[in-house]
Design a protein around this motif. Structure first.
Motif, PDB file in Angstrom:
ATOM      1  N   PHE A 480     -31.233 -44.179 -23.035  1.00 40.21           N
ATOM      2  CA  PHE A 480     -31.294 -43.874 -24.455  1.00 40.21           C
ATOM      3  C   PHE A 480     -32.284 -42.743 -24.686  1.00 40.21           C
ATOM      4  O   PHE A 480     -33.164 -42.485 -23.855  1.00 40.21           O
ATOM      5  CB  PHE A 480     -31.697 -45.113 -25.270  1.00 40.21           C
ATOM      6  CG  PHE A 480     -33.136 -45.527 -25.075  1.00 40.21           C
ATOM      7  CD1 PHE A 480     -34.139 -45.075 -25.921  1.00 40.21           C
ATOM      8  CD2 PHE A 480     -33.485 -46.370 -24.040  1.00 40.21           C
ATOM      9  CE1 PHE A 480     -35.450 -45.455 -25.736  1.00 40.21           C
ATOM     10  CE2 PHE A 480     -34.801 -46.762 -23.848  1.00 40.21           C
ATOM     11  CZ  PHE A 480     -35.798 -46.296 -24.713  1.00 40.21           C
ATOM     12  N   CYS A 482     -34.756 -41.012 -27.825  1.00 39.25           N
ATOM     13  CA  CYS A 482     -35.340 -41.283 -29.137  1.00 39.25           C
ATOM     14  C   CYS A 482     -34.980 -40.163 -30.114  1.00 39.25           C
ATOM     15  O   CYS A 482     -34.822 -38.995 -29.727  1.00 39.25           O
ATOM     16  CB  CYS A 482     -36.862 -41.418 -29.028  1.00 39.25           C
ATOM     17  SG  CYS A 482     -37.373 -42.820 -28.013  1.00 39.25           S
ATOM     18  N   ARG A 540     -29.048 -40.426 -34.884  1.00 37.05           N
ATOM     19  CA  ARG A 540     -28.007 -41.387 -34.541  1.00 37.05           C
ATOM     20  C   ARG A 540     -26.947 -41.489 -35.624  1.00 37.05           C
ATOM     21  O   ARG A 540     -25.877 -42.021 -35.403  1.00 37.05           O
ATOM     22  CB  ARG A 540     -28.625 -42.764 -34.266  1.00 37.05           C
ATOM     23  CG  ARG A 540     -29.496 -43.301 -35.373  1.00 37.05           C
ATOM     24  CD  ARG A 540     -30.034 -44.657 -35.023  1.00 37.05           C
ATOM     25  NE  ARG A 540     -31.017 -45.126 -35.997  1.00 37.05           N
ATOM     26  CZ  ARG A 540     -31.326 -46.390 -36.173  1.00 37.05           C
ATOM     27  NH1 ARG A 540     -30.723 -47.303 -35.455  1.00 37.05           N
ATOM     28  NH2 ARG A 540     -32.240 -46.755 -37.059  1.00 37.05           N
ATOM     29  N   SER A 544     -24.247 -41.062 -32.281  1.00 31.86           N
ATOM     30  CA  SER A 544     -24.986 -42.196 -31.716  1.00 31.86           C
ATOM     31  C   SER A 544     -24.828 -42.296 -30.207  1.00 31.86           C
ATOM     32  O   SER A 544     -25.600 -42.987 -29.553  1.00 31.86           O
ATOM     33  CB  SER A 544     -24.508 -43.502 -32.357  1.00 31.86           C
ATOM     34  OG  SER A 544     -23.110 -43.691 -32.109  1.00 31.86           O
ATOM     35  N   GLY A 569     -27.484 -43.277 -25.344  1.00 27.65           N
ATOM     36  CA  GLY A 569     -27.489 -43.729 -26.724  1.00 27.65           C
ATOM     37  C   GLY A 569     -28.690 -43.178 -27.482  1.00 27.65           C
ATOM     38  O   GLY A 569     -29.773 -42.991 -26.927  1.00 27.65           O
ATOM     39  N   CYS A 571     -31.502 -43.725 -30.242  1.00 28.03           N
ATOM     40  CA  CYS A 571     -32.187 -44.879 -30.814  1.00 28.03           C
ATOM     41  C   CYS A 571     -33.403 -44.416 -31.612  1.00 28.03           C
ATOM     42  O   CYS A 571     -33.951 -43.327 -31.389  1.00 28.03           O
ATOM     43  CB  CYS A 571     -32.633 -45.853 -29.727  1.00 28.03           C
ATOM     44  SG  CYS A 571     -31.294 -46.441 -28.675  1.00 28.03           S
ATOM     45  N   CYS A 573     -37.270 -44.846 -32.304  1.00 23.83           N
ATOM     46  CA  CYS A 573     -38.399 -45.236 -31.455  1.00 23.83           C
ATOM     47  C   CYS A 573     -39.700 -45.088 -32.247  1.00 23.83           C
ATOM     48  O   CYS A 573     -39.776 -44.382 -33.272  1.00 23.83           O
ATOM     49  CB  CYS A 573     -38.463 -44.383 -30.187  1.00 23.83           C
ATOM     50  SG  CYS A 573     -36.937 -44.392 -29.221  1.00 23.83           S
ATOM     51  N   MET A 579     -38.262 -48.180 -27.825  1.00 19.67           N
ATOM     52  CA  MET A 579     -37.051 -48.294 -28.632  1.00 19.67           C
ATOM     53  C   MET A 579     -37.219 -49.378 -29.686  1.00 19.67           C
ATOM     54  O   MET A 579     -37.686 -50.482 -29.409  1.00 19.67           O
ATOM     55  CB  MET A 579     -35.860 -48.633 -27.730  1.00 19.67           C
ATOM     56  CG  MET A 579     -34.541 -48.748 -28.469  1.00 19.67           C
ATOM     57  SD  MET A 579     -33.147 -49.077 -27.374  1.00 19.67           S
ATOM     58  CE  MET A 579     -33.620 -50.688 -26.748  1.00 19.67           C
ATOM     59  N   CYS A 582     -31.039 -49.335 -32.310  1.00 19.60           N
ATOM     60  CA  CYS A 582     -29.949 -48.463 -31.894  1.00 19.60           C
ATOM     61  C   CYS A 582     -28.696 -48.862 -32.666  1.00 19.60           C
ATOM     62  O   CYS A 582     -28.603 -49.966 -33.219  1.00 19.60           O
ATOM     63  CB  CYS A 582     -29.671 -48.583 -30.388  1.00 19.60           C
ATOM     64  SG  CYS A 582     -30.969 -47.885 -29.345  1.00 19.60           S
ATOM     65  N   SER A 583     -27.731 -47.977 -32.727  1.00 20.42           N
ATOM     66  CA  SER A 583     -26.474 -48.293 -33.390  1.00 20.42           C
ATOM     67  C   SER A 583     -25.705 -49.317 -32.558  1.00 20.42           C
ATOM     68  O   SER A 583     -25.939 -49.479 -31.362  1.00 20.42           O
ATOM     69  CB  SER A 583     -25.633 -47.024 -33.559  1.00 20.42           C
ATOM     70  OG  SER A 583     -25.273 -46.503 -32.291  1.00 20.42           O
ATOM     71  N   ALA A 586     -23.903 -47.842 -29.641  1.00 17.94           N
ATOM     72  CA  ALA A 586     -24.779 -47.523 -28.519  1.00 17.94           C
ATOM     73  C   ALA A 586     -25.110 -48.760 -27.713  1.00 17.94           C
ATOM     74  O   ALA A 586     -25.155 -48.723 -26.485  1.00 17.94           O
ATOM     75  CB  ALA A 586     -26.065 -46.864 -29.038  1.00 17.94           C
TER      76      ALA A 586
END
Length: 773
Positions: A480, A482, A540, A544, A569, A571, A573, A579, A582-583, A586
């Motif tokens: 992922f 940020c 995102r 995303s 993904g 996210c 943060c 993190m 997230c969606s 993701a």
């Protein structure tokens, strides 16, 4: 050493130490770090207050093979105002040749590939001087450049060939020998020098301990007379035995030493050849010592004395070969062991004799030229290809022909075939080294004239590797980025695996399929690569999920490559890069599931729940009442009268009046044994005369049904059971009555009670419609 007013910068070009910071000692200064691939504007500057720093080590990756000089670091003094008046000087190991410094910027580069095994570290001295006056602006400071190890040295054994021995018939686990290998790589870093021992050749007779290299026996009852010498190949592999490590091998020649059981195995095992000495003495004076003093069989036979009978017994020291020598001659001497000096003049007290021994021929089984056979074949070799051959012959004088076969218990998959005439072995199927590296089969040689004479030999088939598999990701990565990330941020380190195993070890190359505006990849040249952000700021809400195709190639021939997709993904943060959210998409992608796959799983769960609920509801339903309660009531047109007659208490008897008056039946009642046919109108049967006999009525009904097109295709049966003698009325059926209706008097039926009133009316001829009182 202390540096008063300038602080050095170390920029590392390898991933494992990318966050390392050199330590310096001095007054006011600044310390900043940068990636070599990032522009000047993306450098992050950290300002520090006056504080003392200790610095002494820089790190460089050995065997760097990039197109440009390897970047070491940057020297900077806070006396340098950027006006070009400061000059940086480097002295010490390799300064000016191996290590160069830009006197204006302070950048240090290594000009050659460095080998840690040749020199592990270099000691250098740095200083900043004024170009105008030539005087030092800072005191000279000493620092160390340490070469960081990579796995570029294979393990090596102290000897290429070892020699060992072990007694025959030893127990399983008996110590044979310990072999030791060394690795020139750094033992303090990673698994580059962590060795694991394994056995490549020598199974199932011997085994090796993976950590110590101790070789032990692995098979019991190994007999020297069957096989005396064994060759064992031991491999030492670094990287703790993991795929991609380097390896080295050594060979151990192991000999089984003889034990006293040898005589039991010879054919014949020994010769009971007795020599008698004519000695009239008794007791110890009669004791005789036998010895072989001459002859052509001294190395084949031996003689001993039976202490009870004083006989000389000749035995065999090694097997006889009828085909090479059939006759042996021995000169045997017998001597008294106890001599009396008074009678020495009567001597000598010994005698000799010549013994001739003839060897008898024994039908021996075939003999193979080698034991065992080791055959090497490349994987993916086409079926039907020749890979090797075995050879055996009959050692007897007759020299009978031999045929060959494979014991199919050792080749259950039928991978190999052998020519019964010449012993050539070929493949029946293509071999795959990734499925099995070794195949151990047994080849049987049989005399054609005597099938009971057979010999087995093990054939070890080693499948050589062919680069036929492409590398791929070593694992599934949950990556992922940020939303508040900066450009040049490391977000993932990836590695690869390959089921192939080249001799020199794996060497993977990583690259992107196309230029990506969001991410970039840096090959670490140690079978790993790092993924960096190419820009700052992700949203995102806009996107995303990012899919980053990565091409992984090996360095074997032919080169194999594959494209693996890294799912990244976006996210939210916190400031520390942890993190927070997230969606949903993701999260699904990070779990390895697409939206369609999740919807399919939910639908399956819902359908399963519906099936369970429906099944439970069906079980709760009451059973429907069957159309036919009695097992004898098969259909409407089968009438069963099985009432035994309970006298006046029986009120459930069948009303036979219905047979005489069919009009009283429900004209609209449909049959239950067939589907109603509405095409045919309901046909009412004609009434029967009141005084008609039951037999006539039944015959009429039978004719009507025979002519009825809607009747079923089977006969109708009406049964009137006989009530038996227990009923006062006896049988109600007139079928067996010999008398006619006029011969009977039925008045007495009226006296039997209301149950027989209707029957009395029928036969007496009264009105059947009269109410029953």
């Amino acid at each position: 050493m202390v540096i008063n007013s300038f602080l050095p910068l170390l920029l590392l070009s390898f991933p494992l130490l990318s966050s390392a910071v050199p330590l310096s000692s001095g007054s006011d200064g600044n310390l900043f770090g940068e990636f070599p691939s990032l522009p000047e504007k993306d450098r992050r500057i950290l300002h520090r207050s006056k504080r003392g720093w200790m610095w002494n080590q820089f790190f460089l990756l050995e065997e760097y093979a990039g197109p440009d000089f390897q970047y070491v670091g940057k020297l900077h003094s806070d006396q340098d105002r950027g006006d070009g008046t400061v000059k940086y000087i480097l002295n010490g190991d390799g300064a000016g040749s191996l290590f160069l410094i830009d006197e204006n910027s302070g950048d240090i580069h290594a000009t050659k590939r460095l080998d840690r095994e040749e020199k592990a570290y270099y000691t250098l001295r740095a200083q900043a001087v004024s170009k105008r006056t030539g005087r030092p602006l800072e005191p000279e400071s000493e620092f160390i450049i340490k070469i960081h190890d990579i796995n570029d040295n294979e393990p090596k054994f102290s000897k290429e060939t070892y020699v060992a021995s072990v007694p025959e018939m030893s127990d399983v686990g008996t110590f044979v020998l310990q072999v030791t290998a060394t690795d020139a790589d750094d033992e303090q870093y990673g698994n580059s020098a962590k060795l694991v021992y394994s056995i490549l050749q020598g199974q199932p007779y011997f085994s090796v301990e993976s950590e110590t290299g101790i070789i032990r026996t692995a098979l019991s009852n190994m007999n020297r007379e069957n096989r005396e010498k064994y060759q064992v190949v031991i491999q030492a592999k670094d990287m703790a035995g993991q795929m991609g490590g380097l390896s080295g091998t050594t060979t151990i020649n192991i000999t089984l030493t003889d034990d006293l059981n040898a005589l039991l195995l010879f054919v014949p095992s020994f010769i009971h050849f007795f020599l008698f000495s004519n000695d009239a003495d008794i007791g110890e004076n009669a004791e005789i010592q036998y010895s072989i003093i001459d002859g052509d069989g001294q190395d084949v036979f031996s003689i001993s004395t039976d202490r009870i009978t004083q006989e000389g017994i000749i035995t065999i020291k090694k097997p006889l070969d009828y085909e090479s020598k059939r006759m042996y001659t021995l000169k045997v001497e017998a001597t008294n062991t106890h001599l009396d000096h008074r009678f020495l003049h009567l001597g000598p007290f010994k005698d000799s004799a010549t013994v001739k021994i003839t060897a008898q021929d024994v039908d021996e089984p075939p003999i193979f030229s080698r034991n065992p056979y080791i055959i090497e074949v490349h994987e993916d070799t086409a079926a039907g290809s020749f890979i090797g051959a075995v050879a055996a012959w009959d050692p007897d004088a007759a020299n009978h022909p031999v045929k060959y076969s494979i014991d199919r218990h050792t080749d259950l998959d039928r991978l190999f075939n052998i020519d019964s005439g010449n012993g050539s072995i070929s493949t029946l199927q293509s071999l795959d080294r990734e499925m099995s590296k070794w195949h151990n089969i047994s080849v049987v040689a049989t005399e054609i004239n005597n099938p009971r004479q057979t010999t087995r030999v093990p054939v070890f088939i080693k499948v050589l590797d062919v680069n036929d598999n492409a590398p791929e990701f070593a694992m599934f990565y949950e990556t992922f980025v940020c939303e508040n990330v900066k450009a040049g941020q490391l977000i993932q380190t990836i590695s690869a695996v390959d089921t192939d195993e080249p001799l020199v070890g794996h060497k993977f190359a990583f690259s992107l399929t196309t230029v990506n505006p969001n991410f970039t990849i840096l090959d670490n040249e140690d079978n790993t690569a790092r993924i960096f952000t190419k820009r700052s700021g992700f949203s995102r809400r806009e996107t995303s999920i990012y899919l980053l195709p990565v091409v992984i190639s090996d360095n074997d021939y032919p080169i194999q490559s594959s494209t693996s997709t890294l799912t990244i993904g976006v996210c939210a943060c916190d400031r520390d890069g942890n993190m927070k959210a997230c969606s949903a998409e993701a999260l699904l992608r990070s779990a390895g599931l697409s939206t369609g796959a999740l919807v399919a799983i939910l639908l399956c769960v819902i359908i399963l729940l519906m099936i369970v609920v429906l099944f439970a509801a069906l079980r709760r339903q009451k059973k429907k009442e069957p159309l036919i309660i009695s097992k004898e009531d098969v259909r409407d047109n089968v009438v069963s009268y099985n009432d035994e007659g309970g006298g006046e208490e029986d009120t459930q008897a069948f009303d036979i009046g219905t047979l005489r008056n069919p009009e009283v039946m429900d004209a609209n009642k449909l049959r239950r044994d067939i589907i109603p046919e509405m095409l045919f109108p309901f046909r009412r049967t004609s009434p029967i005369k009141d005084n008609a006999d039951v037999r006539d009525f039944i015959s009429s009904r039978l004719q009507d049904n025979d002519a009825d097109p809607t009747a079923p295709p089977y006969d109708s049966l009406a049964t009137y059971a006989y009530e038996g003698n227990g009923s006062l009325a006896e049988s109600l059926s007139s079928l067996e009555s010999a008398a006619t209706e006029g011969d009977q008097e039925y008045d007495y039926l009226s006296n039997w009670g209301p149950q027989f009133k209707k029957l009395a009316d029928m036969y007496i001829g009264k009105d059947t419609d009269t109410d029953i009182a």
